[in-house]
Design an enzyme around this catalytic site. Structure first.
Site, PDB file in Angstrom:
ATOM      1  N   LYS A 141      27.685 -63.740  60.609  1.00  0.00           N
ATOM      2  CA  LYS A 141      28.404 -64.901  59.986  1.00  0.00           C
ATOM      3  C   LYS A 141      29.248 -64.548  58.917  1.00  0.00           C
ATOM      4  CE  LYS A 141      26.569 -69.364  57.485  1.00  0.00           C
ATOM      5  NZ  LYS A 141      25.688 -70.121  56.944  1.00  0.00           N
ATOM      6  N   SER A 164      25.434 -74.739  58.397  1.00  0.00           N
ATOM      7  CA  SER A 164      26.701 -74.210  58.346  1.00  0.00           C
ATOM      8  C   SER A 164      27.020 -73.168  59.087  1.00  0.00           C
ATOM      9  CB  SER A 164      27.153 -73.771  57.044  1.00  0.00           C
ATOM     10  OG  SER A 164      26.021 -72.684  56.328  1.00  0.00           O
ATOM     11  N   SER A 212      20.750 -74.000  57.281  1.00  0.00           N
ATOM     12  CA  SER A 212      21.875 -73.314  57.937  1.00  0.00           C
ATOM     13  C   SER A 212      21.572 -72.368  59.218  1.00  0.00           C
ATOM     14  CB  SER A 212      22.958 -72.693  57.135  1.00  0.00           C
ATOM     15  OG  SER A 212      23.663 -73.878  56.357  1.00  0.00           O
TER      16      SER A 212
HETATM   17  N1  GLN Z   1      23.427 -78.330  55.374  1.00  0.00           N
HETATM   18  C1  GLN Z   1      23.003 -77.900  54.177  1.00  0.00           C
HETATM   19  C2  GLN Z   1      24.175 -78.142  53.312  1.00  0.00           C
HETATM   20  O1  GLN Z   1      25.128 -78.711  53.683  1.00  0.00           O
HETATM   21  C3  GLN Z   1      22.400 -76.502  54.086  1.00  0.00           C
HETATM   22  C4  GLN Z   1      23.419 -75.516  54.072  1.00  0.00           C
HETATM   23  C5  GLN Z   1      22.880 -74.196  54.139  1.00  0.00           C
HETATM   24  O2  GLN Z   1      21.969 -73.914  54.756  1.00  0.00           O
HETATM   25  N2  GLN Z   1      23.963 -73.175  53.859  1.00  0.00           N
HETATM   26  O3  GLN Z   1      24.063 -77.788  52.087  1.00  0.00           O
END
Ligand code: GLN
Length: 505
Positions: A80, A155, A179
């Site tokens: 990532k 994400s 994420s």
């Molecule tokens: N979807 C969550 C957010 O928008 C989690 C994001 C993540 O785990 N990096 O914060």
């Protein structure tokens, strides 16, 4: 598509050991697949073709000398783009870091190199890991390999899509509020958020330090275990890293695959399910519970009353930490610099650079965090959110006094259409209802595929949560459920995904 690409990392390890394939041939097959489908999927922001082949050749040479560096030596991996990599750009999906090549490796990346894994490239993500769909990437969205008109989750949609589209057997992601697990759920892959501190965060560009965790993204539970075994462990460069090593997770996964769960007590979280959850998600979840029972587990309902406040607490704690973390992107030391005309002051340059470099979602969260931390509001918002966090930790403590693991669907719905929730941040945030409590409490969680929802034929994720440091339980129970489900399906779920042959052409 080459049959090689459908193999799990554990199977590839055996083929490499038997001399039936070389790491160069395997890595080239991944790169060919990326060339074939990534124009459509857009899982990668950077492809490290030459570097990966050189690393694979070095692995093959080591194998000939009998000097393997790790059990996964020679198996390629995608990373990532929020993890720093010497020699490869690290953008975090943001314009503000476009073209930045870090002078240091994240500890996990160093461990990949020291373990001999060729790095295929860097995967797409919501900007600074803020989002649940990968649509907040400054470089355009990633498509879900099951249906390219749908989101791959976020994400870390890039890592999940790369693994689901057979572009890479393994990937690393990060999970601050889901994420890794939510993209896993909506792409039919396996994703693990380890115990907070089990894997070093050094070189993970922070969104919210007290919640962020690196973890594996794979197609099987055993592969995730092998990867966490490799990259986990104490790191003196991360003061929050756990001092002690966890027991072998691969051993736990192998034990679980035998499918015997007698004596195990499973708690179904009452607050995560029911009204508002997609019926097909609930159906697949309930069927998995039946399989766990048939394998000897006792299944009971457990209430975690504070979980209903988790989303609200997360969307205060996370923006507060993010607003502070992102203050360092000021155009003075590195990253994008926009110089307004006239005789601009340093502040004018910072303002113009941050305005041009950050996207809407990042700005929204910086404003939210700055507001919640401002004097007069701190106690009302940030301090209250931290109290809720304690209540959630207590719910977990009380639940784990009764059961060995907790379970829920990973996400309330399957993958939605690209664009569908882009203008409605709250609707997007609700996709994280089930994943966020684990981050707030620091406990580990896994998502594994539980089948396809009847309504739309899209993957459903099953989440298992365990007490802090008991990551081995996730792998044991996860591998058991995976084995039972695959026995029913007759093949891994992803073998039903569209082939995407020639998709990029
Ligand atoms: N979807 C969550 C957010 O928008 C989690 C994001 C993540 O785990 N990096 O914060």
């Amino acid at each position: 598509m080459s049959d090689l690409l459908k193999k799990s990392a554990a199977e590839l390890v055996e083929l490499l050991a038997a001399g039936e394939i070389s790491s160069v041939a395997l890595t080239q097959a991944c790169l060919d697949r990326i060339a074939e489908v990534d124009g459509t999927i857009h899982a990668f922001l950077h492809i490290n073709a030459e570097g990966a082949i050189a690393e694979a050749a070095a692995s093959d040479a080591r194998r000939l000398r009998g000097e393997l560096l790790s059990p996964l030596d020679g198996v390629p991996i995608a990373v990532k783009d929020v993890l720093t990599t010497i020699g490869q750009p690290t953008t975090c999906g943001s314009k503000i870091l476009e073209g930045w090549i870090p002078p240091y490796d994240a500890t996990v990346v160093r461990k990949l190199r020291e373990g001999g894994l060729p790095i295929l490239g860097k995967t797409n993500m919501d900007e600074f890991a803020m989002g649940s769909s990968t649509e907040h990437s400054a470089y355009g969205p990633t498509a879900n390999p099951w249906d390219i008109t749908r989101i791959p989750g976020g994400s870390g949609g890039g890592s999940a899509a790369a693994v689901a589209a057979f572009e890479a057997p393994l990937a690393l992601g990060t999970d601050t509020g889901g994420s890794i697990r939510q993209p896993g759920a909506v792409t039919g892959t396996v994703g693990v958020k380890p115990t907070y501190g089990a894997i070093s965060r050094y070189g993970l560009v922070a969104m919210a330090n007290s919640l962020d965790q690196v973890g594996p993204v794979t197609r099987t539970v055993l592969d995730s275990a092998l990867l966490q075994d490799l990259v986990g462990g104490h790191d003196p460069l991360d003061s929050t890293s756990l001092p002690e090593a966890l027991p072998s997770l691969a051993d736990a996964a192998r034990l679980g695959a035998a499918g015997d769960l007698s004596g195990l007590k499973v708690g179904v979280i009452k607050e995560l399910g029911g009204e508002g959850w997609q019926p097909g998600v609930i159906t697949r979840f309930d069927e998995s519970l039946e399989l766990l029972k048939a394998a000897g587990a006792e299944v009971v309902e457990v209430s975690c009353p504070s979980f209903v406040h988790a989303l609200a607490a997360y969307y205060l704690v996370m923006p507060c930490e993010a607003s502070s973390n992102l203050a360092k992107f000021d155009a003075m030391r590195y990253g994008l610099r926009v110089t307004p005309s006239g005789d601009p002051s340093a502040e004018d340059v910072m303002r113009a650079s941050r305005d041009a470099g950050f996207g809407d979602e990042v700005k929204r969260r910086i404003i939210l965090g700055t507001y919640a931390l401002s004097s007069g509001y701190y106690d009302a918002y940030y301090a209250s959110a931290q109290k809720v966090r304690t209540l959630i930790q207590r719910d977990f403590d009380a639940a784990f006094a009764q059961v060995d693991v907790l379970v829920s669907p990973t996400a309330p719905t399957t993958a939605w259409k690209l664009g569908e929730k882009l203008d409605d941040p709250l609707a997007m945030y609700k996709g994280d209802l089930a994943t966020i409590p684990a981050n707030l409490a620091g406990v580990p969680g896994i998502s594994l595929p539980a089948g396809l929802a009847d309504e739309d034929g899209l993957p459903v994720g099953f989440q298992i949560l365990a007490p802090a440091r008991a990551d081995d339980r996730l792998y044991r129970v996860g591998a058991a459920l995976e084995a039972l489900l695959e026995k029913q399906w007759g093949a891994p779920l992803l073998s039903q995904a569209p082939a995407l042959e020639g998709a990029s052409k």
